[in-house]
Design a protein around this motif. Structure first.
Motif, PDB file in Angstrom:
ATOM      1  N   THR A 159       0.704  -1.269  -0.012  1.00 11.55           N
ATOM      2  CA  THR A 159       0.018   0.087   0.063  1.00 11.55           C
ATOM      3  C   THR A 159       0.862   1.130   0.134  1.00 11.55           C
ATOM      4  O   THR A 159       1.688   1.356   0.973  1.00 11.55           O
ATOM      5  N   PHE A 160       0.794   2.104  -1.132  1.00 10.94           N
ATOM      6  CA  PHE A 160       1.351   3.258  -1.131  1.00 10.94           C
ATOM      7  C   PHE A 160       0.839   4.292   0.064  1.00 10.94           C
ATOM      8  O   PHE A 160      -0.235   4.529   0.102  1.00 10.94           O
ATOM      9  N   CYS A 161       1.619   4.982   0.593  1.00 11.83           N
ATOM     10  CA  CYS A 161       1.395   5.898   1.580  1.00 11.83           C
ATOM     11  C   CYS A 161       1.550   7.337   0.954  1.00 11.83           C
ATOM     12  O   CYS A 161       0.728   8.156   0.942  1.00 11.83           O
ATOM     13  N   TYR A 162       2.814   7.608   0.860  1.00  8.16           N
ATOM     14  CA  TYR A 162       3.067   9.112   0.641  1.00  8.16           C
ATOM     15  C   TYR A 162       4.650   9.218   0.216  1.00  8.16           C
ATOM     16  O   TYR A 162       5.337   8.024   0.459  1.00  8.16           O
ATOM     17  N   VAL A 163       5.039   9.980  -0.625  1.00  6.23           N
ATOM     18  CA  VAL A 163       6.342  10.299  -0.849  1.00  6.23           C
ATOM     19  C   VAL A 163       6.960  11.629   0.176  1.00  6.23           C
ATOM     20  O   VAL A 163       6.258  12.467   0.515  1.00  6.23           O
ATOM     21  N   LEU A 164       8.087  11.381   0.783  1.00 10.18           N
ATOM     22  CA  LEU A 164       8.755  12.360   1.647  1.00 10.18           C
ATOM     23  C   LEU A 164      10.121  12.815   1.036  1.00 10.18           C
ATOM     24  O   LEU A 164      10.785  12.032   0.369  1.00 10.18           O
ATOM     25  N   LEU A 165      10.097  14.212   0.721  1.00 12.19           N
ATOM     26  CA  LEU A 165      11.261  14.799   0.299  1.00 12.19           C
ATOM     27  C   LEU A 165      11.751  15.686   1.152  1.00 12.19           C
ATOM     28  O   LEU A 165      11.011  16.553   1.856  1.00 12.19           O
ATOM     29  N   VAL A 171      10.837  21.975  -6.266  1.00 11.84           N
ATOM     30  CA  VAL A 171      12.354  21.335  -6.774  1.00 11.84           C
ATOM     31  C   VAL A 171      13.185  22.584  -6.208  1.00 11.84           C
ATOM     32  O   VAL A 171      14.477  22.324  -5.810  1.00 11.84           O
ATOM     33  N   ARG A 172      12.822  23.901  -6.318  1.00 14.21           N
ATOM     34  CA  ARG A 172      13.837  24.966  -5.830  1.00 14.21           C
ATOM     35  C   ARG A 172      14.103  24.832  -4.376  1.00 14.21           C
ATOM     36  O   ARG A 172      15.119  25.173  -3.789  1.00 14.21           O
ATOM     37  N   SER A 173      12.909  24.425  -3.740  1.00 12.62           N
ATOM     38  CA  SER A 173      13.077  24.460  -2.132  1.00 12.62           C
ATOM     39  C   SER A 173      14.022  23.330  -1.544  1.00 12.62           C
ATOM     40  O   SER A 173      14.313  23.526  -0.532  1.00 12.62           O
ATOM     41  N   CYS A 174      14.237  22.267  -2.375  1.00 14.87           N
ATOM     42  CA  CYS A 174      14.941  21.135  -1.826  1.00 14.87           C
ATOM     43  C   CYS A 174      16.574  21.150  -2.282  1.00 14.87           C
ATOM     44  O   CYS A 174      16.969  21.725  -3.497  1.00 14.87           O
ATOM     45  N   SER A 175      17.455  21.161  -1.357  1.00 17.10           N
ATOM     46  CA  SER A 175      18.862  21.238  -1.266  1.00 17.10           C
ATOM     47  C   SER A 175      19.500  20.144  -0.267  1.00 17.10           C
ATOM     48  O   SER A 175      19.157  20.426   0.815  1.00 17.10           O
ATOM     49  N   ILE A 176      20.405  19.376  -0.907  1.00 16.29           N
ATOM     50  CA  ILE A 176      21.150  18.531   0.022  1.00 16.29           C
ATOM     51  C   ILE A 176      22.663  18.839  -0.304  1.00 16.29           C
ATOM     52  O   ILE A 176      23.137  18.919  -1.237  1.00 16.29           O
TER      53      ILE A 176
END
Length: 979
Positions: A69-75, A220-225
């Motif tokens: 069962t798919f729940c969600y994607v976390l980024l 996309v712009r808000s994510c940075s590792i």
């Protein structure tokens, strides 16, 4: 725009190798890629590293599922978010809790993306919660009137490459479900179309909804590792500060230097100073102190240990008693241990007894904090035989056909299904299947472990990180190797037995005394080393015999020469020849003589590879060490090996070396660079070999009982009982009044432990001993029945092995009486109307004892006999046979010899044909080595344990005799079985 990509680290689901996913994205012009493996971030740092090299922006997250069962994607928006995701996954994995329908995360750190379903339309959402839409959703109308109200984003999953890999994905799902491919349900596998495409194609599909595209771009712009690779992430300080660490290490090293070398050894003090300065400059002080502290705790607990690895080349390690290898005496190459350009600390492999290692792990977790410690993970992968078996089941082949295909190295498909197995099996090679645990690696990090990886707790294990040695090394988490080794259990338990039964306390670390002992030298020269760590295998005993090895330095060399690379390259034979005739050594080049004169021009140790690469090939020391590691597979999916090879050849040509010389030097380096030991590592092994050999030589009964009770060694347990008997052990069968759960020494006798009785329940075995300690010796059969209440079949086992012989009754009488009396006790004899019922008396006839029946009982219950195994062989088979002692008199002649099978080692010839080397015991109990070339091996296969009539030619190599077999037949036992 691709916010939901999986690799093969979505076990049994994704089909992309991480590098291939990035390569494919780069070819399509994709600029941003999010890695979201199912309930894992296993390959996240490899992904970040490779994306950065390709100019792709990496985003890290996970796809959360409860089963299918798919729940969600976390980024993760940032590194704090990634750590929060790791905390979240780890908590649920360790507590085996299902994931919640709506998780809670700090809005500034983590995006939560739900896959579109109609019931979400009436929900309210937090600022970091989104609804993901894929291209198939565009045909649905229900959500479109909410497009400006609800936080929709593009969520296109990427699971596989194309139609072929879609089929492979479905096969992986069938394997995971342990079902036929035809029985898979649609919800158990991915939808068609979950492939990578050009970004503009994905955006074009949503052109009618620009707000969705805009919001996706904002995500996309808000994510940075961020990650600074190849920088030390280990615990920075052992004490309260770096300065205090440096002062403490200096104090300990200098005190140890005086203890090891005395107060006037200037050379030792100079080298200690040199190492301390470099250790401090490279920031490895805490690393050394952590290892020292682990061993300090081990010593307090009385845990015996051995330190090895490249750190064994260090005089500081020697002074801290991390190792017992003297680097000055052995002239160990300092740069193998440390050099100014080295980014990672030296390896310390600390071996403990298998009985003690868990206590060491527990101490490390408590000492450094459970948030900062985890065992290192690794990943099991699909390999050929397992693939054939799994695919055979998925496609519904009968077991017999699967077994046949799995055992064949090569086969041509006979039908369509076999063709599928061949096709998809080749694609599955090296796919990871599940998380496992590294042999002994422990991570101790400055920041919490969850800053880097998810952790979970395997059954009955310690918290383990979803990160393997390659990933850990890349980000700068350098493992501590805390290993388990049964050889140390042999030594520890033998020391305890000697102290208990002889009242002697041996300083097993007084190695110098052992090295000078002529009795030990003679044992090594004769290869009388069965049971001794690392020097008991048939190949090692043959090598010792060929070298006529009788000293420590030669044993150190032998420990590395026996490794696969040296042996298979032909350099082992060359070393033996040169060892016996050093004056005739012809060096490939004068420079090679300068570098390798100690080892007669043969590269024996890892240091030799480094020295030759550096001094002969002009490669810098740090590059030479990288080359050594690349040869051993320490770098994954990187072309460091090829780059350094090219540089080596280019440099050598510039130096003017002949092309054939360059090629031969490289061949030798390449052939065993990945398999040879560091000299200090070999020296550590040799020290332990001497310690084992000392105990075997002077306290053989205690030594072999310790080996037997640790269930470790190259051979099956029965052969250590054989050696125990050969070395004076008076072995007795299990006895209720003398035996323990494990094999025990009782006065001048050794009683086989109950643990060796096949079919005897563990609970009863332990109850026998506990009840004897509590209530005293067992007095009679009735006493046994009343106190133990054994099940009839369990009691029969004990009687058949002779464990009730203290009653003075023979086994057959005991079986009759036990059968009758156990039934009487079980039915609780009732009292009749006319008084207490009397127990009936009966007189049994006299039974004759039968030695063959007794031997058969031993064989059935123990799996071996404690006396002379050859009692089971009809004497007529020995007519005309010779023994191992006779072999020198029959050199080059054809002989017959009877052998009891011990073990075999299979190998392949240059033509890839199977051949093997056999090991047997002759009628006198001596060890026999045999050679079985391919035609003979095919015609006369081994048929399990037992006796074999061997016909062959006696051959000799450097004074070591063996038999080249030309025919072999299995012989039965006297009582007619061929077990």
């Amino acid at each position: 725009m691709f916010l939901n990509c999986k690799t093969w680290f979505s076990f049994h689901y994704g089909t992309y190798e991480p590098a291939k996913l990035i390569e494919h994205a780069s070819q399509l012009g994709v600029k941003v890629l999010a890695l979201t493996n199912i309930n894992s971030t296993a390959d996240c740092w490899d992904f970040v590293y490779k994306c950065q090299k390709e100019g792709i922006k990496p985003i890290i997250g996970t796809e959360v599922r409860n089963e299918d069962t798919f729940c969600y994607v976390l980024l993760a928006k940032n590194n704090r978010g990634l750590m929060a995701i790791h905390d979240f996954l780890s908590t649920h994995k360790q507590q085996e809790m299902p994931f919640p329908a709506r998780p809670s995360f700090v809005e500034e750190d983590v995006w939560v993306i739900y896959r579109y379903r109609e019931e979400l339309l009436g929900e309210s959402f937090a600022a970091n919660e989104l609804i993901g839409l894929d291209i198939p959703h565009l045909t649905l109308l229900a959500w479109q009137k909410y497009v400006e109200v609800l936080p929709f984003v593009i969520l296109h999953p990427v699971t596989y490459q194309d139609k072929t890999y879609y089929a492979l994905h479905r096969i992986l799902r069938a394997i995971a479900k342990n079902t036929l491919l035809s029985k898979l349900e649609p919800h158990e596998y991915a939808a068609p179309g979950e492939v990578l495409m050009e970004e503009r194609e994905l955006v074009a599909a949503f052109a009618a909804f620009p707000s969705i595209i805009t919001r996706t771009m904002e995500v996309v712009r808000s994510c940075s590792i961020a990650m600074e690779f190849h920088t030390d992430k280990n615990k920075k300080c052992f004490t309260s500060s770096v300065e205090d660490d440096v002062a403490l290490l200096r104090k300990l090293a200098m005190e140890g230097c005086v203890a090891r070398y005395g107060g006037r050894n200037r050379e030792a003090r100079r080298r200690v100073e040199k190492e301390l300065e470099m250790i401090s400059n490279l920031g490895f002080t805490a690393y050394f102190l952590i290892v020292w502290d682990i061993l300090r705790y081990a010593n307090e607990r009385g845990f015996y240990h051995v330190g090895r690895g490249s750190g064994a080349n260090s005089i500081v390690a020697y002074c801290l008693r991390i190792t017992d290898v003297d680097p000055i005496k052995l002239d160990l190459y300092f740069e193998r241990f440390l050099n100014p350009n080295r980014a990672s600390p030296p390896d310390f492999d600390i071996d403990f007894s298998w009985q003690d290692r868990d206590a060491i792990f527990e101490y490390i977790f408590m000492r450094h904090g459970r948030k900062h410690v985890a065992l290192l993970g690794m990943y099991n992968t699909f390999q050929r035989r397992a693939i054939v078996r799994e695919l055979g089941k998925v496609f519904g082949l009968p077991k017999e056909e699967i077994d046949r295909l799995a055992m064949q190295a090569e086969w041509t498909p006979e039908d369509k299904i076999q063709g599928w197995i061949k096709k998809y099996g080749e694609l599955l090679i090296n796919f990871p299947t599940n998380l496992s645990i590294h042999a002994g690696g422990v991570l101790i990090s400055e920041n919490p472990i969850h800053a880097y990886a998810v952790t979970e707790r395997p059954p009955k294990g310690f918290v383990t990180a979803h990160i393997d040695m390659f990933e850990a090394d890349r980000i700068g988490l350098f493992k501590f190797d805390i290993l388990s080794q049964r050889g140390l259990g042999h030594i520890k338990d033998a020391l305890d037995l000697v102290a208990k039964h002889r009242g002697k306390h041996i300083d097993i670390h007084a190695v110098e005394k052992f090295l000078e002992d002529p009795l030990l030298a003679e044992k090594i020269r004769k290869a009388d080393t069965i049971g001794c760590f690392y020097i008991e295998s048939p190949a090692m005993r043959q090598l010792l015999g060929k070298l006529k090895c009788s000293d420590y330095l030669t044993l150190v060399a032998a420990s590395s020469i026996i490794r696969p690379g040296v042996a298979q390259s032909g350099m082992m034979k060359q070393y033996i020849e040169r060892y016996h005739d050093p004056d005739k050594v012809v060096y490939l080049h004068p420079k090679m003589r300068e570098l390798l004169e100690e080892t007669y021009g043969v590269m024996v140790y890892q240091e030799d590879v480094i020295k030759v690469a550096h001094h002969f090939g002009g490669i810098s020391l740090d590059e030479a060490d990288i080359l050594r590691r690349a040869m051993s597979g320490k770098y994954r999916s990187e072309n460091k090996f090829g780059q350094l090879r090219d540089k080596f050849f280019a440099n050598c040509r510039a130096f003017g070396y002949e092309e054939k010389v360059i090629a031969e030097v490289w061949r030798q380096m390449e052939s065993f660079g990945g398999y040879s030991f560091a000299k200090g590592h070999s020296a550590s092994f040799a020290v332990e070999s001497y310690q084992s050999l000392y105990l075997k030589t002077y306290y053989p009964v205690e030594f072999y009982v310790a080996v037997i009770n640790n269930f470790g060694g190259f051979y099956r347990t029965e052969f250590y009982f054989h050696e125990l008997r050969r070395h004076g052990g008076n072995i007795q069968l299990p006895c209720l009044n003398h035996s323990d759960y494990l094999t025990a020494i009782c006065g001048d006798e050794v009683y086989v432990g109950f643990i060796h009785m096949q079919g005897l329940e563990d609970q009863l075995a332990k109850q026998i001993v506990e009840e004897r300690h509590r209530g005293g010796p067992y007095l009679s059969l009735e006493d046994v029945l009343q106190r133990l209440r054994p099940a009839p079949e369990q009691l029969n086992l004990l009687i058949r092995i002779g464990a009730l012989r203290f009653t003075g009754l023979d086994k057959k009488t005991l079986l009759w009486e036990a059968n009758f009396k156990s039934k009487r006790i079980a039915t609780k004899v009732t009292v009749s109307l006319f008084g207490e019922e009397r127990e009936p008396h009966f007189t049994l006839p006299s039974f004759e004892e039968n030695r063959l029946e007794d031997l058969k009982d031993e064989l059935d219950i123990l799996g071996f006999v404690v006396g002379d195994f050859f009692e089971l062989l009809e004497e007529r088979h020995l007519a005309g046979s010779i023994t191992v002692r006779d072999l020198p008199d029959y050199l080059g002649q054809q002989i017959k010899i009877i052998g009891r099978f011990v073990t075999l080692k299979e190998t392949r010839t240059i033509k890839r044909e199977r051949m093997c080397f056999g090991t047997f015991l002759d009628v006198e109990g001596n060890w026999l080595d045999t050679v079985h070339f391919p035609p003979v091996y095919r015609q006369y296969p081994f048929l399990g344990t037992g006796f074999y009539e061997i016909l062959g030619t006696v051959i000799e190599d450097f004074g070591v005799y063996s038999v080249e077999v030309y025919s072999m037949h299995k012989l039965g036992y006297k009582f007619g079985t061929n077990k």
